[in-house]
Design a protein around this motif. Structure first.
Motif, PDB file in Angstrom:
ATOM      1  N   MET A   1       0.832  -1.028  -0.210  1.00  0.00           N
ATOM      2  CA  MET A   1       0.198  -0.009  -0.143  1.00  0.00           C
ATOM      3  C   MET A   1       0.991   1.037   0.127  1.00  0.00           C
ATOM      4  SD  MET A   1      -3.442   0.997   2.582  1.00  0.00           S
ATOM      5  CE  MET A   1      -4.208  -0.246   1.339  1.00  0.00           C
ATOM      6  N   THR A   2       0.313   1.606  -0.445  1.00  0.00           N
ATOM      7  CA  THR A   2       1.140   3.020  -0.749  1.00  0.00           C
ATOM      8  C   THR A   2       0.898   4.445  -0.864  1.00  0.00           C
ATOM      9  OG1 THR A   2       0.623   4.407  -3.463  1.00  0.00           O
ATOM     10  CG2 THR A   2       2.347   2.900  -3.189  1.00  0.00           C
ATOM     11  N   PRO A   3       1.123   5.647  -0.332  1.00  0.00           N
ATOM     12  CA  PRO A   3       0.303   6.988  -0.229  1.00  0.00           C
ATOM     13  C   PRO A   3      -0.709   7.206  -0.824  1.00  0.00           C
ATOM     14  CG  PRO A   3       2.663   7.040   0.919  1.00  0.00           C
ATOM     15  CD  PRO A   3       2.494   6.277  -0.139  1.00  0.00           C
ATOM     16  N   ALA A   4      -0.439   7.164  -1.768  1.00  0.00           N
ATOM     17  CA  ALA A   4      -1.700   7.741  -2.921  1.00  0.00           C
ATOM     18  C   ALA A   4      -2.929   6.943  -2.134  1.00  0.00           C
ATOM     19  CB  ALA A   4      -1.426   7.623  -3.949  1.00  0.00           C
ATOM     20  N   ASP A   5      -2.949   5.387  -1.758  1.00  0.00           N
ATOM     21  CA  ASP A   5      -4.151   4.584  -1.653  1.00  0.00           C
ATOM     22  C   ASP A   5      -5.252   5.520  -0.456  1.00  0.00           C
ATOM     23  OD1 ASP A   5      -3.069   2.847  -3.904  1.00  0.00           O
ATOM     24  OD2 ASP A   5      -1.893   1.926  -2.275  1.00  0.00           O
ATOM     25  N   PHE A   6      -4.490   5.641   0.207  1.00  0.00           N
ATOM     26  CA  PHE A   6      -5.284   6.667   1.379  1.00  0.00           C
ATOM     27  C   PHE A   6      -6.637   7.352   0.930  1.00  0.00           C
ATOM     28  CE2 PHE A   6      -1.775   4.329   3.309  1.00  0.00           C
ATOM     29  CZ  PHE A   6      -2.514   3.450   4.617  1.00  0.00           C
ATOM     30  N   PRO A   7      -7.247   7.604   1.591  1.00  0.00           N
ATOM     31  CA  PRO A   7      -8.314   8.721   2.086  1.00  0.00           C
ATOM     32  C   PRO A   7      -8.099  10.379   2.120  1.00  0.00           C
ATOM     33  CG  PRO A   7      -8.974   7.106   3.199  1.00  0.00           C
ATOM     34  CD  PRO A   7      -8.029   6.233   2.733  1.00  0.00           C
ATOM     35  N   GLU A   8      -8.734  11.121   1.740  1.00  0.00           N
ATOM     36  CA  GLU A   8      -8.172  12.174   2.285  1.00  0.00           C
ATOM     37  C   GLU A   8      -8.401  12.324   3.187  1.00  0.00           C
ATOM     38  OE1 GLU A   8      -8.537  16.141  -0.279  1.00  0.00           O
ATOM     39  OE2 GLU A   8      -7.757  15.075  -1.468  1.00  0.00           O
ATOM     40  N   ARG A   9      -9.392  12.357   4.584  1.00  0.00           N
ATOM     41  CA  ARG A   9     -10.195  12.320   5.911  1.00  0.00           C
ATOM     42  C   ARG A   9     -10.306  10.933   6.021  1.00  0.00           C
ATOM     43  NH1 ARG A   9     -12.403  17.757   7.654  1.00  0.00           N
ATOM     44  NH2 ARG A   9     -10.503  18.944   6.251  1.00  0.00           N
ATOM     45  N   ILE A  10      -9.415  10.803   7.806  1.00  0.00           N
ATOM     46  CA  ILE A  10      -9.871   8.973   7.708  1.00  0.00           C
ATOM     47  C   ILE A  10      -9.898   9.421   9.414  1.00  0.00           C
ATOM     48  CG2 ILE A  10      -8.008   7.270   9.129  1.00  0.00           C
ATOM     49  CD1 ILE A  10      -5.997   7.946   6.415  1.00  0.00           C
ATOM     50  N   PHE A  11     -10.682   8.379  10.348  1.00  0.00           N
ATOM     51  CA  PHE A  11     -11.018   8.420  11.671  1.00  0.00           C
ATOM     52  C   PHE A  11     -10.550   7.130  12.021  1.00  0.00           C
ATOM     53  CE2 PHE A  11     -12.762   8.228  15.565  1.00  0.00           C
ATOM     54  CZ  PHE A  11     -13.085   9.633  15.632  1.00  0.00           C
ATOM     55  N   VAL A  12      -9.228   7.284  13.344  1.00  0.00           N
ATOM     56  CA  VAL A  12      -9.075   6.358  13.533  1.00  0.00           C
ATOM     57  C   VAL A  12      -9.339   6.303  14.965  1.00  0.00           C
ATOM     58  CG1 VAL A  12      -6.900   5.768  14.428  1.00  0.00           C
ATOM     59  CG2 VAL A  12      -6.547   6.847  12.807  1.00  0.00           C
ATOM     60  N   THR A  13      -9.554   4.656  14.967  1.00  0.00           N
ATOM     61  CA  THR A  13     -10.468   3.861  16.157  1.00  0.00           C
ATOM     62  C   THR A  13     -10.128   3.234  15.939  1.00  0.00           C
ATOM     63  OG1 THR A  13     -12.659   4.417  17.200  1.00  0.00           O
ATOM     64  CG2 THR A  13     -12.665   2.873  15.096  1.00  0.00           C
TER      65      THR A  13
END
Length: 214
Positions: free
Chosen positions: A1-13
């Motif tokens: 997985m690369t940084p480009a795969d992540f959504p622009e807003r993330i909730f970490v729980t």
């Protein structure tokens, strides 16, 4: 997985408190270069999660937003706020988040059903934001049940689960079960880090999330 795969807003729980949400948030900040907000900090006698993430991520102050609520006692947000003589307002947290532009990681407190006040839970905040969720869980015995229950609650609330991160000794069988029965992906299995520093976090970011800040 690369940084480009992540959504622009993330909730970490997480499935619990002390589960590694702040560690994973630091790794994600180090990888993605997003902004970071922990809306509720319960317990401020030592280093707060925001200052810890800033120290470990190595990013400047402009990446970090002040907490909506900082309470003194390290316990459930509703109780810690009550001890301080205040009440946590979901509307106030949402108003604060509206002021933040661009890519953002929001870190929750405790698990999904920790109360914020007498009516609302952490899950209500996540649902109101409707960001893709990364769920943090332990890797060891008991994690399958706790993780599947949390995934079920998130999906029942209509939320997108981006994936799960397991912290602790590698347990491939548990990861496989979570992916199979939870219909999700395990993004990373992060072992215990004996030396928790910015340098060790940078190496961990390279190992598990594909590099440094984009």
């Amino acid at each position: 997985m690369t940084p480009a795969d992540f959504p622009e807003r993330i909730f970490v729980t997480g499935t619990d408190t002390g589960i590694g949400k702040t560690l994973v948030s630091s790794l994600l900040l180090r990888t993605l270069g997003y902004r970071y907000l922990k809306p509720i900090q319960s317990g401020i006698e030592e280093e707060t999660d925001t200052t810890l993430v800033q120290r470990l991520s190595g990013l400047g102050a402009e990446h970090f937003w002040a907490e909506s609520y900082c309470t003194r006692t390290p316990c459930s947000p509703h109780l810690s706020a009550r001890i301080d003589g205040i009440e946590i307002s979901l509307e106030q947290i949402l108003a604060d988040i509206e002021q933040i532009s661009g890519p953002l990681i929001v870190e929750g407190a405790g698990g999904l059903l920790v109360p914020l006040n007498n009516q609302e839970f952490m899950l209500d905040l996540i649902r109101a934001l409707n960001y893709p969720v990364i769920l943090i869980a332990r890797s060891e015995l008991g994690t399958i049940n706790h993780t599947l229950l949390s995934l079920q609650a998130l999906r029942h609330a209509g939320l997108e689960v981006f994936g799960v991160v397991l912290n602790g000794p590698p347990t491939p069988e548990n990861a496989e079960a979570i992916e199979l029965f939870g219909a999700t992906r395990v993004l990373a299995q992060i072992p215990l880090l004996p030396d928790l520093t910015a340098a060790s976090l940078q190496q961990c970011a390279l190992d598990y999330f594909g590099g440094g800040c984009r």
